[in-house]
Structure formats: C-alpha cells, structure tokens
Design an enzyme around this catalytic site. Structure first.
Site, PDB file in Angstrom:
ATOM      1  CE  LYS A 209      16.955   6.870  -0.917  1.00 33.72           C
ATOM      2  NZ  LYS A 209      16.853   8.165  -1.598  1.00 33.72           N
ATOM      3  NE  ARG A 229       8.807  13.264  -0.143  1.00 32.39           N
ATOM      4  CZ  ARG A 229       9.526  12.207   0.246  1.00 32.39           C
ATOM      5  NH1 ARG A 229      10.531  11.785  -0.485  1.00 32.39           N
ATOM      6  NH2 ARG A 229       9.237  11.584   1.356  1.00 32.39           N
ATOM      7  CD  GLU A 258      13.264   9.377  -6.646  1.00 30.46           C
ATOM      8  OE1 GLU A 258      13.973  10.358  -6.965  1.00 30.46           O
ATOM      9  OE2 GLU A 258      12.906   9.142  -5.483  1.00 30.46           O
ATOM     10  CG  PHE A 293      10.058   3.241  -8.024  1.00 34.63           C
ATOM     11  CD1 PHE A 293       8.979   3.194  -7.169  1.00 34.63           C
ATOM     12  CD2 PHE A 293      10.831   4.391  -8.058  1.00 34.63           C
ATOM     13  CE1 PHE A 293       8.664   4.264  -6.355  1.00 34.63           C
ATOM     14  CE2 PHE A 293      10.530   5.472  -7.249  1.00 34.63           C
ATOM     15  CZ  PHE A 293       9.441   5.408  -6.385  1.00 34.63           C
ATOM     16  NE  ARG A 364       1.641   2.091   6.593  1.00 33.94           N
ATOM     17  CZ  ARG A 364       1.798   3.175   7.322  1.00 33.94           C
ATOM     18  NH1 ARG A 364       2.898   3.345   8.023  1.00 33.94           N
ATOM     19  NH2 ARG A 364       0.867   4.104   7.366  1.00 33.94           N
TER      20      ARG A 364
END
Length: 503
Positions: A209, A229, A258, A293, A364
C-alpha cells in the site's frame, strides 16, 4: 419542472436522517423530472451540468436581486442560463455573466436564490450523496440497484446514469460499457484490523500500500489520458507518465494504479510533493513513478467482470516491471514478509485482494482489505479553534467529522491540535477563512470542504459527540487534496474500530 420542486426536495432530504425517507423523496422527484432529469440530478448532487460556469465568488455574492414572491422559475430556464454563462467569454464577459445571473436571480424566490448561490459556489450540502442518489434512481426506475451502480461506475456521471435508467430502464443501463478515454469510478479497499483477518477471505494477492496518489490510465494507440481518483484529468501535468504508458506494448489498455515521487534511494517523497505535480501547469524536475495494480481492459477485451486472477495475468502482460510489489497466494509467513518489506521501504502497509473478486466501484465488502500498522481515518474538518500561548493568532485545534453514509452532515467524532507543524498552522490560518460558515469568539466554523488524514490509537464510546464515539490520541498526518468530503470515512467505519463489546 419548477426549480422550487428541486429546492423543496433538497430541504426534505437535508432535514431528515432517515435514509429511506431521503431515497423516497428523491425518487418521487426523479419520476416527475421528465426530460430535465439530468439537470435535476446535477443540481441535487451539487454540481451543474456545465461544471464551473466561469462566475467567480465575487460576482455571485454581489447579486442582491429582490426575490420573486411566487415560484415560477423552471429547471430548464436555469439550465439554459448556465449554458449561456458558461459559453460567455472574451472582452466584457464578466459583465455579461453578471447580467445573466442577475436576471436569473431576479426571477427566483428567496429560497431559490439561496439554493442557486450555494449550487454555484460549490457549497450545496443537502445530503444527496452518491449512494443515496443511486438508490433513488433504482427505485424511481424500478431497476436493480446493482445494475444502476455498475452503469454509474462505467459512465462516471450520475446525471447520465439517471437519464438512462428513467428513460430506458435496465436495458439502457446495460448499454454502458467501458469506453477508452472515459474514466470509471475506482474500486476502494476497506480497513482490516490485522493481516491475519484480511487473509481469511480466501486465495488472494498481497500488495504494497503505497503512500502515493491514485491514477487511472487509458491508452488507445498513441492517445493517452491520465485521471485522478476523482476522475479529474491531469494528462498535461504528467508528461513522463504519458510517455511511459505510450511505450507500453499494449495497443489498448486501461490501468489502475498509484504514482509517487521518489527520493534518490527509492523511498517515497512526502505525499504533498506528489500531489503538487497534479496541479502543475509547467514541467518540473520532480518525476513521478507509476506502480500499477489492476488492468480492466487489454487490447479490445474488457476485464471489468473478470475475476482478479485473470486481471492480474493481463496486468503483468501489459506493464511488466511496473506492477506494484506483492505476492500471489502467499502463505502467512510470506504475507508477513510483504508487510515488513513495505514498511521498511517507507510505505503505509499492504492491501489484500481476493482473487475471485470482480472490479466494482467504491468499497465492496471484504474483496479488498488494507492493513496498516497505524490506524488512520480521512475526516472532514468542521471547525478550528484559535490557539493559545505560542499558537496565539493561529487557527489550531481542529473539530473532526466522519461522513454520514445516509447523506446527512458530517458527524463530529473528536478534536485535535497534535501533529500540526508551524507550516500547517500558518496554512490553516490563511486557508480556513475561505471556507468559513460562521464564527464566535473562540472558533471558526467551516463549510465541509477539507479532508484531513488523522492517525489515532483507537476509538472509545463517548456521549460527548453525536456519533456516540470519540477518537483516542488523534493527531494530524496530512491534508488530503486528492479527496473530497463524500470520500471521507463514514461514522460506521469509525464505530467499527470500537473494541469488541464496546459498542
């Protein structure tokens, strides 16, 4: 449809905390909106169809037209005026925009004037956030919520989604597909208490991350677009990313990832330095490095509905060494190693993603789980108190709010002045008055515009704040210019951090 109908519904939505009541009120309005549904949804969401129409704050606050006695202004008239204002440019445009808006405000009632002013200044906060509106669209059109949410993810636009649902139902919503050059809403990770909990979801991939900024990249031959984003295009500000993507072997590709600025030894630079590139208008020596990713389209094949296992294969094929560091189907020991490596290299932690998950906008469930050794929350700044002692004259102690998932105003969960550097204190003192709602002798209260990342040691039950919880040992990490209040963490997320049995 009269603008007054929209204003009245906005008042109903903001006056209740009941999600069902909000959805019912919005759905009833949408059923009656007819061919004005796109404008109606845009107004309720707080952004006109035209976006920023070129009328500045000074122009708007000077509008002091005598309000009409009775409502007669239609949504169509407002929308047409916004079109004219947005299209006005060149010599004398400021005066012409003011004339158009003065005429509009002169035909509006007092309540309508207030609504229009808040709409045009970006301060409309009536609670019709994305989730509520999507449920209302589904109810008004009598279609499945999942179908509406998928169409919204692919279109990126609430007005377009609503118009399709209300005019063509599920069949029209099903026509929305991934389109190169049109950004889609990003999938997000939910927090996990620890790595062991995150791994319990089944076969997965564990990835770094990064302490960077989310990007979405679209390539169609030599045509490359880069989005944030929030779906804002930043292609012109990141030429090194554009050139890198242009040279990838894929002819067509849509990538999620990212980007961040690195030091000479490969460690991440401060987040603010990465974000500074997103607003740049000229080239800079501070280069960005991308890590991808996910791959949701590759050479003519849409992968949105494919499981992550298949998308991961396509990702490696498309970007090679630019894949974010991670391990596929790791053992507990291997996963621990990925987390340790990520922290050692200056990153935030890891994200655990189940390999059978499809790509869906928003958080989700437990498909993507983020694990960080330090608890952090993205919260809305509600107010700031004037400092004492060395901080006299500076806006210091922050009032912090979590997002109401049912579309109400942010719910206060704590205060903090810890972590504020002299630089941040100076910035707050100059910046906060721009968003001032009102003040008293001790505090400046703000309209909900700013999101701040807060580190904390945990959460405890408290009757001091409306949410029934309070942050423990909260301190400021950084401000989040890449996020808006609708993307802040919810009060439900905060409450979920209570120790077991402490709710």
């Amino acid at each position: 449809m009269l603008l007054n109908d929209v204003v009245a519904t906005s008042s109903v939505v903001s006056a209740t905390r009941s999600r069902l009541a909000k959805v019912d009120a919005l759905a009833d309005l949408l059923r009656r909106a007819g061919d004005q549904v796109r404008a109606v949804v845009a107004f309720l969401a707080g952004t006109p169809l035209q976006g920023r129409i070129g009328a500045g704050w000074r122009t708007l606050v000077k509008l002091r037209e005598t309000p009409a006695d009775q409502p007669a202004l239609t949504v169509a008239e407002v929308d047409r005026t916004f079109d004219e204002v947005a299209e006005t440019s060149g010599k004398g445009s400021t005066t012409r925009r003011a004339e158009l808006l003065s005429a509009l405000f002169g035909t509006a009632t007092k309540d309508e004037q207030d609504f229009l002013l808040r709409l045009l200044t970006g301060e409309l906060r009536q609670g019709a956030l994305e989730g509520i509106m999507l449920d209302a669209i589904a109810k008004a059109a009598e279609v499945d919520k999942g179908t509406v949410r998928r169409a919204f993810m692919l279109s990126g636009q609430l007005p377009d989604t609503a118009a399709a649902a209300l005019t063509g139902g599920a069949a029209a919503l099903d026509t929305f597909g991934l389109q190169l050059g049109r950004p889609i809403r990003p999938m997000l990770a939910s927090p996990a208490e620890n790595l062991e909990e995150a791994l319990a979801g089944g076969p997965c991939v564990v990835e770094y991350k990064l302490d960077g900024a989310r990007i979405q990249v679209h390539k169609d031959g030599d045509d490359v677009h880069v989005y944030t984003r929030t779906l804002r295009e930043i292609t012109a500000a990141v030429p090194e990313l554009v050139e890198l993507v242009r040279n990838l072997p894929a002819r067509q590709v849509v990538l999620d990832g990212e980007t961040l600025a690195l030091t000479d030894d490969g460690r991440p630079r401060p987040f603010q330095e990465t974000m500074s590139r997103f607003g740049a208008t000229t080239e800079t020596e501070l280069l960005l490095h991308p890590y991808f990713f996910d791959c949701v389209h590759l050479d003519g094949t849409d992968l949105i509905d494919a499981p992550l296992r298949e998308r991961n294969v396509a990702l490696h094929k498309a970007v090679g060494d630019l894949v974010i560091p991670g391990v596929l189907e790791p053992s507990q020991e291997e996963a621990d190693g990925v987390l340790a490596d990520a922290l050692r290299h200056g990153h935030e932690g890891v994200v655990v993603k189940t390999l059978d998950s499809v790509y869906q906008a928003g958080r989700r469930g437990k498909s993507w789980r983020k694990v960080k050794p330090v608890h952090t929350l993205d919260l809305v700044v509600l107010a700031a108190e004037w400092g004492h002692g060395r901080r006299t004259g500076s806006l210091s102690n922050l009032h912090l709010g979590a997002r109401d998932p049912d579309g109400g105003p942010p719910v206060m969960v704590g205060k903090t002045f810890k972590g504020l550097t002299d630089e941040l204190l100076a910035w707050q003192t100059s910046e906060f008055p721009k968003y001032e709602d009102h003040r008293d002798d001790w505090t400046v209260y703000l309209k909900p515009h700013l999101v701040v990342e807060i580190a904390l040691d945990g959460v405890q039950v408290s009757s001091r704040y409306d949410g029934g919880v309070a942050l423990r040992f909260a301190r400021v990490v950084r401000y989040r210019p890449d996020k808006e209040p609708p993307e802040a963490d919810t009060i439900d997320t905060v409450r979920a951090m209570l120790p077991e049995g402490g709710a």
